[in-house]
Structure formats: C-alpha cells, structure tokens
Design a protein around this motif. Structure first.
Motif, PDB file in Angstrom:
ATOM      1  N   GLY A 117       1.086  -1.072   0.148  1.00 48.77           N
ATOM      2  CA  GLY A 117      -0.138   0.292   0.405  1.00 48.77           C
ATOM      3  C   GLY A 117       0.796   1.383  -0.101  1.00 48.77           C
ATOM      4  N   VAL A 118       0.300   2.311   0.619  1.00 46.00           N
ATOM      5  CA  VAL A 118       0.942   3.496   0.544  1.00 46.00           C
ATOM      6  C   VAL A 118       0.697   4.180   2.026  1.00 46.00           C
ATOM      7  CG1 VAL A 118       1.407   5.791  -0.479  1.00 46.00           C
ATOM      8  CG2 VAL A 118       0.621   3.739  -2.312  1.00 46.00           C
ATOM      9  N   PRO A 119       1.431   3.909   2.835  1.00 46.01           N
ATOM     10  CA  PRO A 119       2.985   3.029   2.306  1.00 46.01           C
ATOM     11  C   PRO A 119       3.197   2.018   2.465  1.00 46.01           C
ATOM     12  CG  PRO A 119       3.439   3.909   5.026  1.00 46.01           C
ATOM     13  CD  PRO A 119       2.028   4.557   4.190  1.00 46.01           C
ATOM     14  N   ASP A 120       3.753   0.498   2.620  1.00 39.57           N
ATOM     15  CA  ASP A 120       3.029  -0.958   3.110  1.00 39.57           C
ATOM     16  C   ASP A 120       3.013  -0.966   4.433  1.00 39.57           C
ATOM     17  OD1 ASP A 120       3.872  -1.650   0.408  1.00 39.57           O
ATOM     18  OD2 ASP A 120       5.840  -2.243   0.791  1.00 39.57           O
ATOM     19  N   ARG A 121       2.037  -1.381   5.328  1.00 44.03           N
ATOM     20  CA  ARG A 121       2.384  -2.240   6.127  1.00 44.03           C
ATOM     21  C   ARG A 121       2.436  -3.384   7.146  1.00 44.03           C
ATOM     22  NH1 ARG A 121      -2.515  -4.122   7.284  1.00 44.03           N
ATOM     23  NH2 ARG A 121      -3.741  -3.530   6.238  1.00 44.03           N
TER      24      ARG A 121
END
Length: 275
Positions: A117-121
């Motif tokens: 995603g934005v950001p990755d998590r």
C-alpha cells in the motif's frame, strides 16, 4: 477435568429434556466434554491401532477433505480411526463479523508479511489467545484418544489452510511427539510466540509441508520463510513447493501426503524385515 466429565455424558440420553434445554444448562467445561463425546459417537469402529485427525479450512466443512482421503487404505497401520472435527461457528472479521465455521479468527487475507500500500504496512496477525483456544480444542481430542489407550506417537495430525495452521501450531507445542504432522497450504500463526511455546515433542515430530507457488491466500514466500525458520530451530520438517499449485491440494501433493501418512503410521512390526 474435561475427561472426568465424559462418563457423566453417557447418562444424558436418559434425561427427559430436549437438546436445546440440555445445551442451555451446560457449563463451558461440560460443553467441551460433550463435543468430544459427540465426536467419539460419530467415529466408526471401536478399537484403533492408529488415528488421523484432519482439520478443514475456514468457511468449509470436513466433507471435501473426506472425499480426498476416503479411499486411502493403510494396511500397515492396522485399524485406523479417522476423525474429522468441524470448527465452531464464530464471527469472522473478514466477512463482516458474520458467523463462519472457523478455528480462530483471521484479521485479513492474504496471509503475508507485509500488506502492499502507500505506505506498506505489517499484516494484522491473529490473536494469540484465540489461536490458543483452538489448540486446546484439538488437544482435548488428542488427550481423549490417549485416555482410550492410543499413545500420541500413533496419532497423525494434519489439515488444510486454517486447519493446517492449527495442526502445525498444535504439534509444535506438544511435549511428546505425534506420529507425524501434515501442513497443506497453511502458515504458522503468531510466529513471534514460538520461542515460548515450542516443545520437545514438536521438534521431534516429522512434518510434511506442501505449498503451491501460485497460492494467492497464503503467500508462498512467507510459507518458505517460516519453514526455513522451523528447520533452523531443529524441527524435522520437509517443505515441498509445487510450481503449478494454487490454494488447493492437487494430485501430486496429495500423493505425497498419502505416502507420508503410510510411512508415519506403519506399525513397528510391519517395518521389520522378514526372517
């Protein structure tokens, strides 16, 4: 305590109450004992030399798994008792908290290390207490077999998807070894608590992990990483990755699973060379 109540369960059929009335009065301990007793009444045959407990995936029942193994015969294992427990109906986070057959709650799919995603998590992991309740449910079945006289080293535990995850978790926490463990298209939930819960029986139990390289439910990279980690801590694990397999148990891995079961469940006298 759960097994001390099994004897009293035999008298329930003579009590003039409906099933609904009986269930209302049951304590949590009696309800767990009743589940074990019901499973035993449904199991075919009487005495057994070996046993297989196979666990299904979330949102499914045991029917499909029974079809895959229904024609499997293991003469070298003697009298085999197959147990196909069904997960309880519980609210599912990924299905709007609607009731689903599941061993424990999964917060999100796919099962992976990080969600893009934005950001990755990091992915939301399962709740350790929830998973432990599921482990205790399977342990109750295993211990009931032991009380009946079937030792743990004659019991094979396996499963697919969430069932495979629970089978792996249960085996790794066992103080004494199982006959074997089979993990199909699964993962190790709550990996961070492994160091505190890993036991000698889990390390010495032979494990077969079959996974598909095209699995979109349980990320193959995560499965391979967890398998490698388990080998590094001493687990007797064989990890097999199938290039064309998705989230399923296709013909090739099914054949490997069957062969593994035959090897693990063979009675000692059948392994001796004829004189």
């Amino acid at each position: 305590q759960i097994f001390q109540r099994l004897q009293s369960l035999r008298t329930w059929s003579s009590i003039g109450m409906s099933k609904e009335e009986r269930d209302v009065e049951l304590s949590p301990e009696d309800r767990a004992a009743k589940e074990v007793a019901d499973l035993w009444r449904a199991a075919p045959g009487q005495e057994a030399d070996t046993a297989v407990i196979w666990l299904h995936h979330q949102g499914e029942s045991e029917a499909m798994q029974q079809m895959m193994f229904g024609d499997l015969e293991i003469p070298s294992a003697g009298r085999v008792r197959w147990l196909w427990p069904r997960a309880p109906m519980q609210p599912s986070s990924i299905r709007g908290h609607s009731l689903v057959l599941q061993w424990f709650d999964v917060k999100e799919y796919p099962i992976c290390r990080r969600v893009r995603g934005v950001p990755d998590r990091p992915r939301k992991d399962e709740e350790p207490e929830d998973v432990q309740r599921a482990v205790q449910r399977i342990e109750a079945m295993v211990k009931a077999l032991e009380v009946e006289g079937l030792p743990r080293h004659r019991i094979l535990l396996g499963g697919f998807g969430m069932g495979g995850a629970l089978a792996l978790k249960t085996v790794l926490q066992s103080r004494t070894p199982f006959a074997g463990g089979v993990i199909c298209s699964a993962w190790l939930p709550c990996q961070e608590e492994l160091e505190d819960r890993l036991r000698e029986g889990g390390i010495t139990t032979e494990l077969l992990w079959c996974h598909g390289a095209r699995d979109g439910v349980v990320e193959p990279t995560l499965a391979a990483e967890q398998a490698k980690m388990l080998k590094e801590v001493g687990a007797q694990l064989q990890f097999q990755l199938y290039p064309e397999m998705q989230f399923e148990l296709s013909a090739e891995p099914l054949s490997a699973v069957r062969g593994f079961m035959v090897k693990c469940l063979a009675l000692e006298e059948t392994l001796e060379e004829p004189s």
